[in-house]
Design a protein around this motif. Sequence first.
Motif, PDB file in Angstrom:
ATOM      1  N   LYS A 151      20.025  -5.674  -6.187  1.00  0.00           N
ATOM      2  CA  LYS A 151      19.767  -6.881  -5.398  1.00  0.00           C
ATOM      3  C   LYS A 151      19.893  -6.679  -3.889  1.00  0.00           C
ATOM      4  CE  LYS A 151      21.057  -9.966  -9.179  1.00  0.00           C
ATOM      5  NZ  LYS A 151      20.330  -9.198 -10.087  1.00  0.00           N
ATOM      6  N   PRO A 152      19.133  -5.709  -3.335  1.00  0.00           N
ATOM      7  CA  PRO A 152      19.149  -5.542  -1.876  1.00  0.00           C
ATOM      8  C   PRO A 152      18.490  -6.739  -1.194  1.00  0.00           C
ATOM      9  CG  PRO A 152      17.419  -4.199  -2.855  1.00  0.00           C
ATOM     10  CD  PRO A 152      18.185  -4.804  -3.988  1.00  0.00           C
ATOM     11  N   SER A 153      18.762  -6.913   0.093  1.00  0.00           N
ATOM     12  CA  SER A 153      18.161  -7.996   0.873  1.00  0.00           C
ATOM     13  C   SER A 153      16.654  -7.811   1.003  1.00  0.00           C
ATOM     14  CB  SER A 153      18.766  -8.038   2.274  1.00  0.00           C
ATOM     15  OG  SER A 153      20.166  -8.052   2.219  1.00  0.00           O
ATOM     16  N   ALA A 154      16.222  -6.561   1.079  1.00  0.00           N
ATOM     17  CA  ALA A 154      14.807  -6.185   1.164  1.00  0.00           C
ATOM     18  C   ALA A 154      14.699  -4.747   0.681  1.00  0.00           C
ATOM     19  CB  ALA A 154      14.298  -6.300   2.604  1.00  0.00           C
ATOM     20  N   VAL A 155      13.487  -4.312   0.430  1.00  0.00           N
ATOM     21  CA  VAL A 155      13.261  -2.920   0.041  1.00  0.00           C
ATOM     22  C   VAL A 155      12.236  -2.306   0.975  1.00  0.00           C
ATOM     23  CG1 VAL A 155      13.874  -3.251  -2.383  1.00  0.00           C
ATOM     24  CG2 VAL A 155      11.497  -3.486  -1.696  1.00  0.00           C
ATOM     25  N   GLU A 156      12.371  -1.003   1.192  1.00  0.00           N
ATOM     26  CA  GLU A 156      11.379  -0.266   1.966  1.00  0.00           C
ATOM     27  C   GLU A 156      10.754   0.745   1.021  1.00  0.00           C
ATOM     28  OE1 GLU A 156      10.708   2.042   6.192  1.00  0.00           O
ATOM     29  OE2 GLU A 156      12.752   1.654   5.534  1.00  0.00           O
ATOM     30  N   ILE A 157       9.448   0.698   0.913  1.00  0.00           N
ATOM     31  CA  ILE A 157       8.710   1.566   0.004  1.00  0.00           C
ATOM     32  C   ILE A 157       8.087   2.692   0.822  1.00  0.00           C
ATOM     33  CG2 ILE A 157       6.794   1.675  -1.633  1.00  0.00           C
ATOM     34  CD1 ILE A 157       9.247  -0.092  -2.492  1.00  0.00           C
ATOM     35  N   LEU A 158       8.334   3.921   0.370  1.00  0.00           N
ATOM     36  CA  LEU A 158       7.793   5.096   1.053  1.00  0.00           C
ATOM     37  C   LEU A 158       7.028   5.960   0.070  1.00  0.00           C
ATOM     38  CD1 LEU A 158      11.028   4.755   2.328  1.00  0.00           C
ATOM     39  CD2 LEU A 158       9.766   6.083   3.984  1.00  0.00           C
ATOM     40  N   PRO A 159       5.926   6.582   0.437  1.00  0.00           N
ATOM     41  CA  PRO A 159       5.263   6.360   1.717  1.00  0.00           C
ATOM     42  C   PRO A 159       4.607   4.991   1.757  1.00  0.00           C
ATOM     43  CG  PRO A 159       3.999   7.916   0.402  1.00  0.00           C
ATOM     44  CD  PRO A 159       5.243   7.595  -0.369  1.00  0.00           C
ATOM     45  N   GLY A 160       4.506   4.464   2.953  1.00  0.00           N
ATOM     46  CA  GLY A 160       4.020   3.106   3.157  1.00  0.00           C
ATOM     47  C   GLY A 160       2.513   2.953   3.065  1.00  0.00           C
ATOM     48  N   ILE A 161       1.826   4.030   2.782  1.00  0.00           N
ATOM     49  CA  ILE A 161       0.360   3.984   2.720  1.00  0.00           C
ATOM     50  C   ILE A 161      -0.118   3.825   1.279  1.00  0.00           C
ATOM     51  CG2 ILE A 161      -0.067   5.187   4.892  1.00  0.00           C
ATOM     52  CD1 ILE A 161      -0.330   7.783   3.284  1.00  0.00           C
TER      53      ILE A 161
ATOM     54  N   ILE B  55       4.698  -4.127  -6.865  1.00  0.00           N
ATOM     55  CA  ILE B  55       6.101  -4.514  -6.707  1.00  0.00           C
ATOM     56  C   ILE B  55       6.189  -5.969  -6.268  1.00  0.00           C
ATOM     57  CG2 ILE B  55       8.205  -4.124  -5.352  1.00  0.00           C
ATOM     58  CD1 ILE B  55       7.505  -1.132  -5.443  1.00  0.00           C
ATOM     59  N   LYS B  56       5.338  -6.382  -5.362  1.00  0.00           N
ATOM     60  CA  LYS B  56       5.316  -7.763  -4.882  1.00  0.00           C
ATOM     61  C   LYS B  56       5.064  -8.732  -6.036  1.00  0.00           C
ATOM     62  CE  LYS B  56       5.252 -10.636  -1.390  1.00  0.00           C
ATOM     63  NZ  LYS B  56       6.404 -10.826  -0.542  1.00  0.00           N
ATOM     64  N   ASN B  57       4.186  -8.342  -6.970  1.00  0.00           N
ATOM     65  CA  ASN B  57       3.870  -9.203  -8.110  1.00  0.00           C
ATOM     66  C   ASN B  57       4.994  -9.260  -9.139  1.00  0.00           C
ATOM     67  OD1 ASN B  57       1.369  -9.972  -7.111  1.00  0.00           O
ATOM     68  ND2 ASN B  57       0.293  -8.302  -8.123  1.00  0.00           N
ATOM     69  N   ILE B  58       5.823  -8.229  -9.199  1.00  0.00           N
ATOM     70  CA  ILE B  58       6.911  -8.177 -10.184  1.00  0.00           C
ATOM     71  C   ILE B  58       8.186  -8.812  -9.662  1.00  0.00           C
ATOM     72  CG2 ILE B  58       8.425  -6.620 -11.483  1.00  0.00           C
ATOM     73  CD1 ILE B  58       6.028  -4.644 -11.608  1.00  0.00           C
ATOM     74  N   LEU B  59       8.506  -8.599  -8.403  1.00  0.00           N
ATOM     75  CA  LEU B  59       9.790  -9.039  -7.856  1.00  0.00           C
ATOM     76  C   LEU B  59       9.609  -9.920  -6.624  1.00  0.00           C
ATOM     77  CD1 LEU B  59      11.520  -5.565  -8.024  1.00  0.00           C
ATOM     78  CD2 LEU B  59      11.902  -7.468  -9.573  1.00  0.00           C
ATOM     79  N   ASN B  60      10.568 -10.802  -6.409  1.00  0.00           N
ATOM     80  CA  ASN B  60      10.555 -11.654  -5.219  1.00  0.00           C
ATOM     81  C   ASN B  60      11.569 -11.115  -4.214  1.00  0.00           C
ATOM     82  OD1 ASN B  60      10.143 -13.727  -3.420  1.00  0.00           O
ATOM     83  ND2 ASN B  60      11.570 -15.089  -4.443  1.00  0.00           N
ATOM     84  N   VAL B  61      11.223 -10.011  -3.582  1.00  0.00           N
ATOM     85  CA  VAL B  61      12.092  -9.395  -2.580  1.00  0.00           C
ATOM     86  C   VAL B  61      11.202  -8.958  -1.415  1.00  0.00           C
ATOM     87  CG1 VAL B  61      11.980  -7.114  -3.674  1.00  0.00           C
ATOM     88  CG2 VAL B  61      13.917  -7.654  -2.203  1.00  0.00           C
ATOM     89  N   PRO B  62      11.636  -9.169  -0.178  1.00  0.00           N
ATOM     90  CA  PRO B  62      10.814  -8.713   0.948  1.00  0.00           C
ATOM     91  C   PRO B  62      10.563  -7.197   0.872  1.00  0.00           C
ATOM     92  CG  PRO B  62      12.580 -10.131   1.725  1.00  0.00           C
ATOM     93  CD  PRO B  62      12.860  -9.833   0.274  1.00  0.00           C
ATOM     94  N   ILE B  63       9.323  -6.827   1.114  1.00  0.00           N
ATOM     95  CA  ILE B  63       8.929  -5.414   1.060  1.00  0.00           C
ATOM     96  C   ILE B  63       8.541  -4.955   2.455  1.00  0.00           C
ATOM     97  CG2 ILE B  63       7.250  -3.753   0.164  1.00  0.00           C
ATOM     98  CD1 ILE B  63       7.043  -5.548  -2.324  1.00  0.00           C
TER      99      ILE B  63
ATOM    100  N   ALA C 199      -1.235  -2.339   4.430  1.00  0.00           N
ATOM    101  CA  ALA C 199       0.069  -2.615   3.823  1.00  0.00           C
ATOM    102  C   ALA C 199       0.383  -4.111   3.882  1.00  0.00           C
ATOM    103  CB  ALA C 199       1.157  -1.807   4.516  1.00  0.00           C
ATOM    104  N   LEU C 200       0.099  -4.763   5.004  1.00  0.00           N
ATOM    105  CA  LEU C 200       0.343  -6.204   5.119  1.00  0.00           C
ATOM    106  C   LEU C 200      -0.558  -6.993   4.167  1.00  0.00           C
ATOM    107  CD1 LEU C 200       0.768  -6.525   8.991  1.00  0.00           C
ATOM    108  CD2 LEU C 200       2.576  -6.706   7.244  1.00  0.00           C
ATOM    109  N   LYS C 201      -1.831  -6.571   4.041  1.00  0.00           N
ATOM    110  CA  LYS C 201      -2.751  -7.229   3.101  1.00  0.00           C
ATOM    111  C   LYS C 201      -2.255  -7.100   1.655  1.00  0.00           C
ATOM    112  CE  LYS C 201      -7.309  -6.978   5.251  1.00  0.00           C
ATOM    113  NZ  LYS C 201      -8.605  -6.289   5.196  1.00  0.00           N
ATOM    114  N   ALA C 202      -1.625  -5.974   1.343  1.00  0.00           N
ATOM    115  CA  ALA C 202      -1.149  -5.724  -0.015  1.00  0.00           C
ATOM    116  C   ALA C 202       0.104  -6.525  -0.351  1.00  0.00           C
ATOM    117  CB  ALA C 202      -0.888  -4.232  -0.212  1.00  0.00           C
ATOM    118  N   GLY C 203       0.733  -7.113   0.682  1.00  0.00           N
ATOM    119  CA  GLY C 203       1.913  -7.935   0.412  1.00  0.00           C
ATOM    120  C   GLY C 203       3.179  -7.488   1.104  1.00  0.00           C
ATOM    121  N   ALA C 204       3.129  -6.375   1.826  1.00  0.00           N
ATOM    122  CA  ALA C 204       4.316  -5.978   2.602  1.00  0.00           C
ATOM    123  C   ALA C 204       4.561  -7.036   3.663  1.00  0.00           C
ATOM    124  CB  ALA C 204       4.114  -4.608   3.247  1.00  0.00           C
ATOM    125  N   GLU C 205       5.821  -7.340   3.900  1.00  0.00           N
ATOM    126  CA  GLU C 205       6.154  -8.327   4.925  1.00  0.00           C
ATOM    127  C   GLU C 205       6.534  -7.664   6.239  1.00  0.00           C
ATOM    128  OE1 GLU C 205       8.512 -11.692   3.495  1.00  0.00           O
ATOM    129  OE2 GLU C 205       8.057 -10.970   1.487  1.00  0.00           O
TER     130      GLU C 205
END
Length: 186
Positions: free
Chosen positions: A127-137, A145-153, A168-174
């Motif tokens: 339960k982190p506050s947000a997640v960072e996905i690498l590589p970001g491309i 991940i956005k569709n499975i979980l409600n956590v800022p990416i 990345a923003l179009k895909a759902g990264a915040e």
Amino acid sequence: MKIREVLERNPVIPAVKNDTYLEEAKNSSSEIVFVIISNLLNITDIVAELKKAGKIVFVHVDMIEGLSSSAYGVEYIIKNTGLDGIITTKHNVVSLANKNEIPVIQRFFILDSFSFKNTIAHIRENKPSAVEILPGIMPKIIKKIKNILNVPIIAGGLIDEKEDVINALKAGAEGISTTDKNLWES
């Protein structure tokens, strides 16, 4: 501080390594900065400079040279630097940050379907506050991940063109973290 709200206002996050581009990060329009590489001798000064510039500062505690990611090391950094949040890949550090009520961004390197499944399980468990996905491309993975979980990416790693930011923003990264200062004002 709600990380999702900060990301809505600041989708591109300056990421600094030691004091490289520190002045540019301080002068950027972003209200949040990631310190992704530092050492025990400079981390307090880097955080202080960024805080003086009015920035929200997240520190990658795994990448502080000379510090172990033990409970004592992380608690020392929390209590002595003035940081606003932690970035880590380590599950025990996420737990420690949550106990100390410090916002925590957990970084995940997604290399294959096995690491994808483990990432989902770890996010649910830690339960982190947000997640960072690498590589970001990887827009496809960000979207899943956005569709499975409600956590800022946040997408990070290998982001070096405006097109990477847009995809990345179009895909759902915040948010997008990048060391490429040319993208900080995108």
